[in-house]
Design an enzyme around this catalytic site. Structure first.
Site, PDB file in Angstrom:
ATOM      1  N   GLU A 161     -12.334   3.655  -2.138  1.00 29.62           N
ATOM      2  CA  GLU A 161     -12.414   2.999  -3.434  1.00 29.62           C
ATOM      3  C   GLU A 161     -12.700   1.310  -3.122  1.00 29.62           C
ATOM      4  O   GLU A 161     -12.079   0.585  -2.548  1.00 29.62           O
ATOM      5  CB  GLU A 161     -11.194   3.265  -4.257  1.00 29.62           C
ATOM      6  CG  GLU A 161     -11.215   2.632  -5.720  1.00 29.62           C
ATOM      7  CD  GLU A 161      -9.840   2.792  -6.587  1.00 29.62           C
ATOM      8  OE1 GLU A 161      -9.910   2.313  -7.566  1.00 29.62           O
ATOM      9  OE2 GLU A 161      -8.876   3.468  -5.887  1.00 29.62           O
ATOM     10  N   ARG A 168      -1.784   8.470   8.577  1.00 29.45           N
ATOM     11  CA  ARG A 168      -2.349   6.966   8.346  1.00 29.45           C
ATOM     12  C   ARG A 168      -1.866   5.857   9.481  1.00 29.45           C
ATOM     13  O   ARG A 168      -0.641   6.184  10.219  1.00 29.45           O
ATOM     14  CB  ARG A 168      -2.055   6.659   6.886  1.00 29.45           C
ATOM     15  CG  ARG A 168      -0.494   6.192   6.725  1.00 29.45           C
ATOM     16  CD  ARG A 168      -0.384   5.535   5.424  1.00 29.45           C
ATOM     17  NE  ARG A 168      -0.743   4.411   5.084  1.00 29.45           N
ATOM     18  CZ  ARG A 168      -0.970   3.898   4.048  1.00 29.45           C
ATOM     19  NH1 ARG A 168      -0.758   4.534   2.917  1.00 29.45           N
ATOM     20  NH2 ARG A 168      -1.570   2.599   3.796  1.00 29.45           N
ATOM     21  N   LYS A 205      -3.078  -2.395  -0.517  1.00 26.90           N
ATOM     22  CA  LYS A 205      -4.118  -3.207  -1.218  1.00 26.90           C
ATOM     23  C   LYS A 205      -3.610  -4.187  -2.440  1.00 26.90           C
ATOM     24  O   LYS A 205      -3.955  -5.226  -2.512  1.00 26.90           O
ATOM     25  CB  LYS A 205      -5.227  -2.272  -1.756  1.00 26.90           C
ATOM     26  CG  LYS A 205      -6.195  -1.712  -0.996  1.00 26.90           C
ATOM     27  CD  LYS A 205      -7.340  -0.873  -1.438  1.00 26.90           C
ATOM     28  CE  LYS A 205      -8.133  -0.406  -0.664  1.00 26.90           C
ATOM     29  NZ  LYS A 205      -9.300   0.397  -1.381  1.00 26.90           N
TER      30      LYS A 205
END
Length: 752
Positions: A32, A259, A269
Site C-alpha cells: 500500500e 514477518r 508505518k
C-alpha cells in the site's frame, strides 16, 4: 540445492509445478503506497521476486491503492526505487489496484445478484456490537434481508456519491457464527468522498483489502500469493470470494510466512510516520530509520540487505531477529570491497621536533587479504595530528599505544617517542612533542625498536576537514514502544574531523573503512566538495554487545566506571573517578551521562553549579551532557550567554509542568542566542504549557468535529488513528498542550 533444504514456499512452488497445477510461476509484491518501504518490505521483495527468478517466472509490482486518504505518489516512487535498488525488475508496467476498479465493481454486483452480498445500513458501533466475540456468535444485520433489486439500487447510489460516509456499506453474506471472525459478513466496499491520486474523483466507494486483493491477484494471473502471517485468517475470505464467484481456473492461492521483526527497531508505518511528522528524524530517508531509503542513505549496500534476508530464511512462526545480524552482513560485505584510509575524529596536535622538510609515503588502500589493488600518497611533515585516544599519560594494563615511556609506530611511516606533553592552564593536553627514529620507516626499519601497535595520523597542512555523522541505534530499548524509548545519543555530529587528502581529492570510492573507527559513506544528499560529509555506516565491532555485557555483569562494577574503546580502557584520574562515583551512586545518573560529565571539567563544574540551584540531578545532567556540552566545546563557562542558574530554572519549569520538554528545547535555543531568562522567554512568547482541561477540551472538540471520517474509522476499530488526534491537538496549540492531559481527554471523548 537439495529439495529438503529449500524453504517451505519453494517446496510448495515445486510441488505445484511438478503436478501441472500451473504452467509457470507468477508472484507479486503488492504494498500500500502510504509510507516508505522498510526492511520488512525488503524481505517480502526478496521472497516474491526471488522465487519468481528461481523458477523463471514473473513478479508484478502492484500498488494496493484503495485508501485515498493516506496514499501519495511520493510513496509510489519510494517503493519503485526500493525494488530497483535491491536489484529486481517487475514484469511490465507498475500495476495499481485502481486499474481494476471498474472490474471489481462488476464482481461486487455479481455477488449481490447471487444473494451473496448486501448493503448494510447499521452504524459502525452496531456493526461492532453485532460481530460478537471469539466465544459468542455474531448477529446478522436486519438489512441482510433486503432484496437483490434494493441492494443493487443502493449500491449504485453509493457509487454515485448520493450518501454520506458511513451511511451504508457493502458486506459479504457468509456466516455470522464462524469461528473465524473475519468471516462474519466481512466488509467489501465503503463510502469515501476523497480525491484519489490516480482515479481522481470518479469513485465515491472504494473496495476493502480482502475483496480487492484476491481478485487483483486473479486478474493478473498470480499463482502464489505470498504474504505475512498477519493475513493468515484473511485466507478464508480470499478463498471464499474466488470460489463463490466461480472464476475460471487457474486461480491463485495464498501462503503465509513469518514477518520480519528486529530488536531495537520499529517497523509500524504509523510509528515511522510519527517519527517523521514529529521531526524526531529528518525524514523518511533518515539514516537511523529502518526504511530502505534510510539504509541506502546511510551507506548500506543492496547485497548486504539481500544477504541478511537470505540468512534469516523463511519461517512459518514469527520471531525477533537480532539487529546485530544485519550489521554483521554489511560489515561482511564491505570488508572485501572498500579502501582503508586514515582519519582522526578527535585531533591532537603532534610536533616531531627532530624532523625537517616533508616527504610523500606510498600506502596501499587494501590489506593483503583483500584481492584488490590501489595505492595513494600520504604527505608527511613535522606537524601531524593523531587521535586523542591514541595517547595516554596513565596507561592501563594492556594499553599499546603512545605513552610518555612507550613508543608507537605511525602507520606506514616512522616510530615516534614522546618527549614533552603540553597542557593548558586547565590541565588539558593541547600538544605532544615527539622524536622520530629516522631508521624506523615502515618497510625499511633497521632501528631494532620494538613497538606493540601502529596508530593512524594525518599530516597537518594537507589533511581535509570533514563533518562526520556517527549514527547509533534510534531506540535504546530492545522492544521499543514509542517516542519514550528514543535513544538521545542516536546521532553525534563531529564537525572538525580530519582525513587524509586522497579521500577527498582522488575519491577512490564512496564507501571507506576509516581504520579502527568503522565503515563510512560519502553523504549522498549533503556532501559538497567544499564541505565533505560522511555517514558512519557501522562500527568495526558490535559496540552494543559490549554495553550489554557490562550491564549484565553486575559484579564487575569497575567495568561500568570506565570507557571501553576498541577493547582498551582509558582510566579516569582519581578526581574524575570520585565525581563519577558521586554521580552514579548518590545522584543516580546513568553511567554514560556520568562519564561524560566526570571527564570534562567544564561540564562537571557547570553541572554542580546548576545542581546547587535545584535538586533535579537527572534532568539537569541530561541537558548539560547533551545540549550545554555543544556550547562548551568552543567556549568557557563565563563566555556563555546563559548561566547554570538559568538551566536550573529551565529544568524547574519542566519539572512542575509549566512547559513541555519540546518547548524547553525552543526556550533553550533562545537562551543560547539572547541570554534572556527562561521565565521571561516563556512569558514573552506565550509558551507556557496548557494543562487546564477546560482550555484544552474545546480544541479537542474542534479537531474531532473537523474529522468525522477519522472518528468513524477510529470507532470502527482503527485505534491507530488515536495518534492522529493527539497530533492535531498538539499542532493546534503549538505544542503547548500537556500531552498527558490531551491523551486522557481525547480517549474520554472518542470512547464515549
Amino acid at each position: 540445492m537439495n529439495k529438503s533444504k529449500k524453504d517451505f514456499l519453494r517446496r510448495k512452488v515445486e510441488d505445484d509445478l511438478n503436478s501441472g497445477k500451473y504452467e509457470g510461476v507468477v508472484t507479486r509484491f503488492p504494498p500500500e503506497p502510504n509510507g516508505f518501504p522498510h526492511i520488512g518490505h525488503a524481505k517480502s521483495i526478496s521472497i516474491n521476486f526471488g522465487i519468481a527468478k528461481d523458477y523463471n517466472g514473473k513478479c508484478n509490482l502492484r500498488m494496493d491503492d484503495t485508501n485515498p486518504t493516506t496514499e501519495d505518489t511520493q510513496y509510489v516512487e519510494a517503493l519503485q526505487d526500493a525494488v530497483k535498488w535491491l536489484g529486481f525488475e517487475w514484469d511490465g508496467d507498475v500495476r495499481y489496484t485502481s486499474d481494476y476498479f471498474d472490474k471489481l465493481y462488476e464482481y461486487a454486483v455479481r455477488l449481490i445478484k447471487m444473494g451473496k452480498a448486501y448493503v448494510d445500513s447499521l452504524s459502525e458501533e452496531e456493526i461492532r456490537e453485532y460481530r460478537g466475540s471469539v466465544t459468542q456468535a455474531g448477529k446478522r444485520s436486519e438489512y441482510a434481508n433486503r432484496s437483490v433489486e434494493e441492494n443493487l439500487e443502493l449500491f449504485e447510489k453509493m457509487r454515485a456519491g448520493e450518501f454520506k460516509e458511513g451511511e451504508h456499506i457493502l458486506r459479504a453474506k457468509i456466516d455470522m457464527a464462524s469461528p473465524n471472525m473475519k468471516m462474519r459478513d466481512p466488509l467489501l466496499y465503503r463510502i469515501r468522498h476523497a480525491h484519489h491520486f490516480r482515479a481522481g474523483d470518479k469513485w465515491a466507494i472504494y473496495p476493502m483489502y480482502d475483496f480487492a486483493h484476491c481478485l487483483s491477484d486473479y486478474m493478473e494471473g498470480i499463482t502464489h500469493s505470498l504474504c505475512t502471517l498477519e493475513f493468515e485468517n484473511n485466507r478464508d475470505i480470499y478463498d471464499w470470494v474466488l470460489d463463490t464467484l466461480e472464476l475460471k481456473p487457474p486461480r491463485p492461492y495464498q501462503y503465509e510466512f513469518a514477518r520480519l521483526n528486529i530488536n531495537y527497531t520499529v517497523m509500524s508505518k504509523r510509528k515511522l510516520l510519527e517519527l517523521v511528522n514529529n521531526k524526531i528524524v529528518s525524514g523518511w530517508d533518515d539514516p537511523r530509520l529502518p526504511t530502505i531509503a534510510g539504509y541506502k542513505r546511510r551507506g548500506y549496500t543492496p547485497e548486504s540487505i539481500l544477504n541478511f534476508c537470505e540468512q534469516i530464511g523463511i519461517a512459518k512462526a514469527n520471531s525477533v531477529v537480532d539487529v546485530s545480524q544485519l550489521e554483521h552482513c554489511i560489515r561482511d560485505d564491505l570488508n572485501s570491497k572498500v579502501p582503508r584510509v586514515m582519519s582522526v575524529l578527535n585531533p591532537l596536535k603532534v610536533t616531531i621536533v627532530n624532523y625537517d622538510g616533508d616527504e610523500e609515503i606510498e600506502a596501499p588502500y587494501y590489506p593483503h587479504d583483500v584481492p584488490k589493488e590501489g595505492t595513494r600518497v600520504l604527505p608527511f611533515s613535522k606537524h601531524i595530528y593523531i587521535d586523542r585516544d591514541d595517547f595516554s599519560q596513565n596507561p592501563p594494563k594492556g594499553y599499546y599505544r603512545l605513552t610518555p615511556t612507550q613508543p608507537v609506530r605511525l602507520k606506514y611511516a616512522y616510530i615516534i617517542t614522546t618527549e614533552e606533553v603540553i597542557k593548558d592552564e586547565d590541565g588539558n593536553i593541547t600538544e605532544i612533542k615527539v622524536r622520530y627514529h629516522k631508521d624506523s620507516k615502515s618497510g625499511e626499519d633497521t632501528s631494532g625498536i620494538k613497538v606493540k601497535s601502529a596508530i593512524q595520523w594525518v599530516e597537518a597542512s594537507s589533511a581535509k576537514r570533514v563533518e562526520v555523522r556517527v549514527y547509533d541505534r534510534l531506540f535504546k530499548s530492545e522492544s521499543p514502544e514509542g517516542l519514550e524509548d528514543i535513544n538521545p545519543n542516536s546521532l553525534k555530529i563531529i564537525k572538525d574531523a580530519l582525513i587524509e587528502p586522497a579521500v577527498i581529492t582522488q575519491k577512490p570510492d564512496v564507501r571507506f573503512q576509516f581504520e579502527r573507527e568503522g565503515y563510512f559513506y560519502a553523504e549522498p544528499v549533503d556532501y559538497r566538495d567544499d564541505a565533505p560529509v560522511f555517514n558512519k555506516i557501522v562500527s568495526l565491532k558490535d559496540s552494543w554487545a559490549k554495553k550489554d555485557r557490562r550491564r549484565d555483569n553486575k559484579r564487575g562494577k569497575a567495568q561500568e566506571k570506565k570507557v571501553q574503546v576498541d577493547g582498551e580502557v582509558t582510566p579516569m584520574t582519581p578526581f574524575e573517578q570520585e565525581l563519577f562515583d558521586r554521580y552514579t551512586k548518590e545522584l543516580n545518573l546513568n553511567s554514560e551521562v556520568a562519564n561524560t560529565l566526570a571527564r570534562d571539567s567544564k561540564l562537571s563544574t557547570f553541572f554542580d553549579k546548576a545542581l546547587s540551584e535545584l535538586s533535579s540531578a537527572v534532568n539537569i545532567a541530561n541537558i548539560v551532557a547533551n545540549d550545554v556540552a555543544r556550547e562548551l566545546k568552543s567556549k568557557e563557562i563565563d563566555e556563555l550567554k546563559f548561566t547554570p542558574k538559568d538551566i536550573a530554572t529551565l529544568v524547574g519549569m519542566i519539572d512542575d509542568e509549566s512547559i513541555s520538554t519540546k518547548i524547553a528545547k525552543q526556550v533553550y535555543e533562545e537562551m543560547v542566542v539572547s541570554g534572556e531568562n527562561p521565565v521571561d522567554i516563556v512569558e514573552k512568547k506565550g509558551l507556557k504549557q496548557i494543562s487546564n482541561p477546560d482550555e484544552i477540551l474545546p480544541i479537542i472538540e474542534q479537531v474531532i468535529s473537523a474529522n468525522p471520517d477519522n472518528v468513524k474509522r477510529y470507532k470502527d476499530g482503527n485505534n491507530k488513528l488515536f495518534g492522529f488526534f493527539v497530533g492535531q491537538v498538539l499542532k493546534a496549540t503549538g505544542g503547548k498542550a500537556n500531552p498527558k492531559v490531551v491523551n486522557e481527554l481525547i480517549k474520554s471523548q472518542l470512547d464515549s
